[in-house]
Design a protein around this motif. Structure first.
Motif, PDB file in Angstrom:
ATOM      1  N   PHE A  56       1.055  -0.956   0.297  1.00  0.00           N
ATOM      2  CA  PHE A  56      -0.195  -0.267  -0.327  1.00  0.00           C
ATOM      3  C   PHE A  56       1.028   1.230   0.189  1.00  0.00           C
ATOM      4  O   PHE A  56       1.845   0.885   1.122  1.00  0.00           O
ATOM      5  N   VAL A  57       0.420   2.456  -0.803  1.00  0.00           N
ATOM      6  CA  VAL A  57       0.983   3.293  -1.184  1.00  0.00           C
ATOM      7  C   VAL A  57      -0.250   4.677  -0.214  1.00  0.00           C
ATOM      8  O   VAL A  57      -1.141   4.491  -0.669  1.00  0.00           O
ATOM      9  N   ALA A  58       0.084   5.411   0.924  1.00  0.00           N
ATOM     10  CA  ALA A  58      -0.925   5.828   1.510  1.00  0.00           C
ATOM     11  C   ALA A  58       0.184   7.589   2.360  1.00  0.00           C
ATOM     12  O   ALA A  58       1.376   7.563   1.721  1.00  0.00           O
ATOM     13  N   ALA A  59      -0.910   8.664   1.932  1.00  0.00           N
ATOM     14  CA  ALA A  59      -0.927  10.227   2.366  1.00  0.00           C
ATOM     15  C   ALA A  59      -1.016  10.271   3.634  1.00  0.00           C
ATOM     16  O   ALA A  59      -2.416   9.551   4.187  1.00  0.00           O
ATOM     17  N   PHE A  60       0.025  10.033   5.040  1.00  0.00           N
ATOM     18  CA  PHE A  60      -1.218  10.750   6.571  1.00  0.00           C
ATOM     19  C   PHE A  60      -0.019  11.693   7.049  1.00  0.00           C
ATOM     20  O   PHE A  60       0.526  11.545   7.470  1.00  0.00           O
ATOM     21  N   LEU A  61      -0.850  12.824   7.711  1.00  0.00           N
ATOM     22  CA  LEU A  61      -0.652  13.576   8.247  1.00  0.00           C
ATOM     23  C   LEU A  61       1.132  14.424   7.464  1.00  0.00           C
ATOM     24  O   LEU A  61       2.275  14.846   8.332  1.00  0.00           O
ATOM     25  N   GLY A  62       0.327  14.230   6.345  1.00  0.00           N
ATOM     26  CA  GLY A  62       1.445  15.195   5.133  1.00  0.00           C
ATOM     27  C   GLY A  62       2.631  13.681   4.625  1.00  0.00           C
ATOM     28  O   GLY A  62       3.460  14.827   4.178  1.00  0.00           O
ATOM     29  N   ARG A  63       2.748  13.210   5.322  1.00  0.00           N
ATOM     30  CA  ARG A  63       3.540  12.370   5.499  1.00  0.00           C
ATOM     31  C   ARG A  63       3.237  11.146   4.370  1.00  0.00           C
ATOM     32  O   ARG A  63       2.378  10.701   4.087  1.00  0.00           O
ATOM     33  N   ARG A  64       4.607  10.686   3.602  1.00  0.00           N
ATOM     34  CA  ARG A  64       3.918   9.013   2.143  1.00  0.00           C
ATOM     35  C   ARG A  64       4.416   8.178   3.109  1.00  0.00           C
ATOM     36  O   ARG A  64       5.816   7.724   3.793  1.00  0.00           O
ATOM     37  N   LEU A  65       3.323   7.036   3.852  1.00  0.00           N
ATOM     38  CA  LEU A  65       4.024   6.560   3.807  1.00  0.00           C
ATOM     39  C   LEU A  65       3.439   4.879   3.103  1.00  0.00           C
ATOM     40  O   LEU A  65       2.798   5.075   2.003  1.00  0.00           O
ATOM     41  N   ALA A  66       4.948   3.878   3.076  1.00  0.00           N
ATOM     42  CA  ALA A  66       4.800   2.884   2.011  1.00  0.00           C
ATOM     43  C   ALA A  66       4.998   1.567   3.307  1.00  0.00           C
ATOM     44  O   ALA A  66       5.753   1.512   3.885  1.00  0.00           O
ATOM     45  N   TYR A  67       3.686   0.786   2.815  1.00  0.00           N
ATOM     46  CA  TYR A  67       3.701  -0.591   3.590  1.00  0.00           C
ATOM     47  C   TYR A  67       3.200  -1.685   3.289  1.00  0.00           C
ATOM     48  O   TYR A  67       2.388  -1.788   1.932  1.00  0.00           O
ATOM     49  N   THR A  68       3.294  -2.866   4.453  1.00  0.00           N
ATOM     50  CA  THR A  68       3.164  -3.719   3.445  1.00  0.00           C
ATOM     51  C   THR A  68       1.918  -4.772   4.519  1.00  0.00           C
ATOM     52  O   THR A  68       2.375  -4.422   5.268  1.00  0.00           O
ATOM     53  N   TYR A  69       0.679  -4.937   3.613  1.00  0.00           N
ATOM     54  CA  TYR A  69      -0.142  -5.687   4.527  1.00  0.00           C
ATOM     55  C   TYR A  69      -0.229  -7.255   4.716  1.00  0.00           C
ATOM     56  O   TYR A  69      -0.276  -7.712   3.204  1.00  0.00           O
ATOM     57  N   GLU A  70      -0.077  -8.101   5.494  1.00  0.00           N
ATOM     58  CA  GLU A  70      -0.794  -9.032   5.294  1.00  0.00           C
ATOM     59  C   GLU A  70      -1.646  -9.617   6.288  1.00  0.00           C
ATOM     60  O   GLU A  70      -2.616  -9.125   6.719  1.00  0.00           O
ATOM     61  N   VAL A  71      -2.812 -10.445   5.434  1.00  0.00           N
ATOM     62  CA  VAL A  71      -4.077 -11.040   5.978  1.00  0.00           C
ATOM     63  C   VAL A  71      -3.449 -11.688   6.721  1.00  0.00           C
ATOM     64  O   VAL A  71      -2.765 -13.078   6.624  1.00  0.00           O
ATOM     65  N   THR A  72      -3.972 -11.738   7.904  1.00  0.00           N
ATOM     66  CA  THR A  72      -3.873 -12.797   8.863  1.00  0.00           C
ATOM     67  C   THR A  72      -4.974 -13.900   9.202  1.00  0.00           C
ATOM     68  O   THR A  72      -5.011 -14.476  10.243  1.00  0.00           O
ATOM     69  N   THR A  84       0.402  -4.217   9.215  1.00  0.00           N
ATOM     70  CA  THR A  84       1.886  -4.466   7.884  1.00  0.00           C
ATOM     71  C   THR A  84       2.753  -5.916   8.758  1.00  0.00           C
ATOM     72  O   THR A  84       2.682  -6.282   9.546  1.00  0.00           O
ATOM     73  N   ALA A  85       3.728  -6.031   7.647  1.00  0.00           N
ATOM     74  CA  ALA A  85       3.900  -6.801   7.581  1.00  0.00           C
ATOM     75  C   ALA A  85       5.412  -5.908   7.878  1.00  0.00           C
ATOM     76  O   ALA A  85       6.598  -6.043   7.872  1.00  0.00           O
ATOM     77  N   ASP A  86       5.481  -4.754   7.612  1.00  0.00           N
ATOM     78  CA  ASP A  86       6.512  -3.630   7.134  1.00  0.00           C
ATOM     79  C   ASP A  86       5.789  -1.833   7.299  1.00  0.00           C
ATOM     80  O   ASP A  86       4.981  -2.502   7.026  1.00  0.00           O
ATOM     81  N   GLY A  87       7.364  -1.070   7.578  1.00  0.00           N
ATOM     82  CA  GLY A  87       6.811  -0.051   7.572  1.00  0.00           C
ATOM     83  C   GLY A  87       6.622   0.387   8.934  1.00  0.00           C
ATOM     84  O   GLY A  87       7.396   0.101   9.606  1.00  0.00           O
ATOM     85  N   PRO A  88       6.516   2.084   8.422  1.00  0.00           N
ATOM     86  CA  PRO A  88       6.836   2.523   9.301  1.00  0.00           C
ATOM     87  C   PRO A  88       5.620   2.286  11.036  1.00  0.00           C
ATOM     88  O   PRO A  88       6.363   3.428  11.910  1.00  0.00           O
ATOM     89  N   PHE A  89       4.460   2.709  10.820  1.00  0.00           N
ATOM     90  CA  PHE A  89       3.667   2.060  11.702  1.00  0.00           C
ATOM     91  C   PHE A  89       2.875   0.993  12.148  1.00  0.00           C
ATOM     92  O   PHE A  89       2.253   0.235  10.898  1.00  0.00           O
ATOM     93  N   PRO A  90       3.534   0.376  12.908  1.00  0.00           N
ATOM     94  CA  PRO A  90       3.243  -1.203  13.074  1.00  0.00           C
ATOM     95  C   PRO A  90       1.030  -1.165  13.580  1.00  0.00           C
ATOM     96  O   PRO A  90       0.755  -0.596  14.828  1.00  0.00           O
ATOM     97  N   MET A  91       0.904  -1.204  12.579  1.00  0.00           N
ATOM     98  CA  MET A  91      -0.716  -1.323  12.620  1.00  0.00           C
ATOM     99  C   MET A  91      -1.520  -2.526  11.950  1.00  0.00           C
ATOM    100  O   MET A  91      -1.201  -3.608  11.493  1.00  0.00           O
ATOM    101  N   GLU A  92      -2.338  -3.240  13.231  1.00  0.00           N
ATOM    102  CA  GLU A  92      -3.792  -3.779  12.533  1.00  0.00           C
ATOM    103  C   GLU A  92      -4.682  -3.619  11.688  1.00  0.00           C
ATOM    104  O   GLU A  92      -5.106  -2.364  12.879  1.00  0.00           O
TER     105      GLU A  92
END
Length: 148
Positions: A56-72, A84-92
């Motif tokens: 996924f590529v997103a913009a949030f709070l003025g920053r570009r975020l690129a991260y990988t989601y894995e379906v669990t 998230t499998a990787d990226g700046p903000f561990p997220m579920e």
């Protein structure tokens, strides 16, 4: 100390659960209804299943975020959980779909994670911004599906 972010939003969409879950649960549609997501690319072959991965590529709070989601977790038409499998903000992210008596669907979107780095400092602001954006996302999804 980092505070966990846990944001839950929901809406009722006047469409059957198979339509709502089929559309919202297919990551390829995310840029059409998520305010901040600009692109999604499959890392693993579709369709969605436990173990599927998407970039996924997103913009949030003025920053570009690129991260990988894995379906669990994946229960078609009922629930999908991605982490998230990787990226700046561990997220579920959890989607749930509940059929209602009138043929509508109650969809709930939950985002939780533990911010680190920049995200940790912005944690309280992030939760507020996520809640606002999630409401916009669900309103856009409702609009797209109800006029279809």
């Amino acid at each position: 100390m980092a505070r966990d972010v846990d944001v839950v939003t929901g809406t009722v969409i006047r469409r059957p659960v198979d339509v709502v879950a089929g559309y919202a649960g297919d990551p390829v549609h995310a840029p059409e209804w998520y305010v901040n997501i600009s692109s999604v690319e499959w890392r693993t072959p579709p369709p969605v299943a436990v173990g599927s991965q998407m970039d996924f590529v997103a913009a949030f709070l003025g920053r570009r975020l690129a991260y990988t989601y894995e379906v669990t977790e994946f229960e078609p038409g009922r629930r999908m959980v991605m982490r998230t499998a990787d990226g700046p903000f561990p997220m579920e992210t959890t989607y749930t779909w509940e059929p209602l008596d009138d043929g509508s669907t109650r969809m709930t979107l939950r985002n939780r994670g533990r911010p680190s780095g920049f995200s940790r400092v912005a944690g309280p602001v992030m939760a507020t911004a996520m809640r606002r954006d999630n409401r916009k996302d669900l309103a856009r999804l409702r609009e797209l599906l109800e006029r279809a």
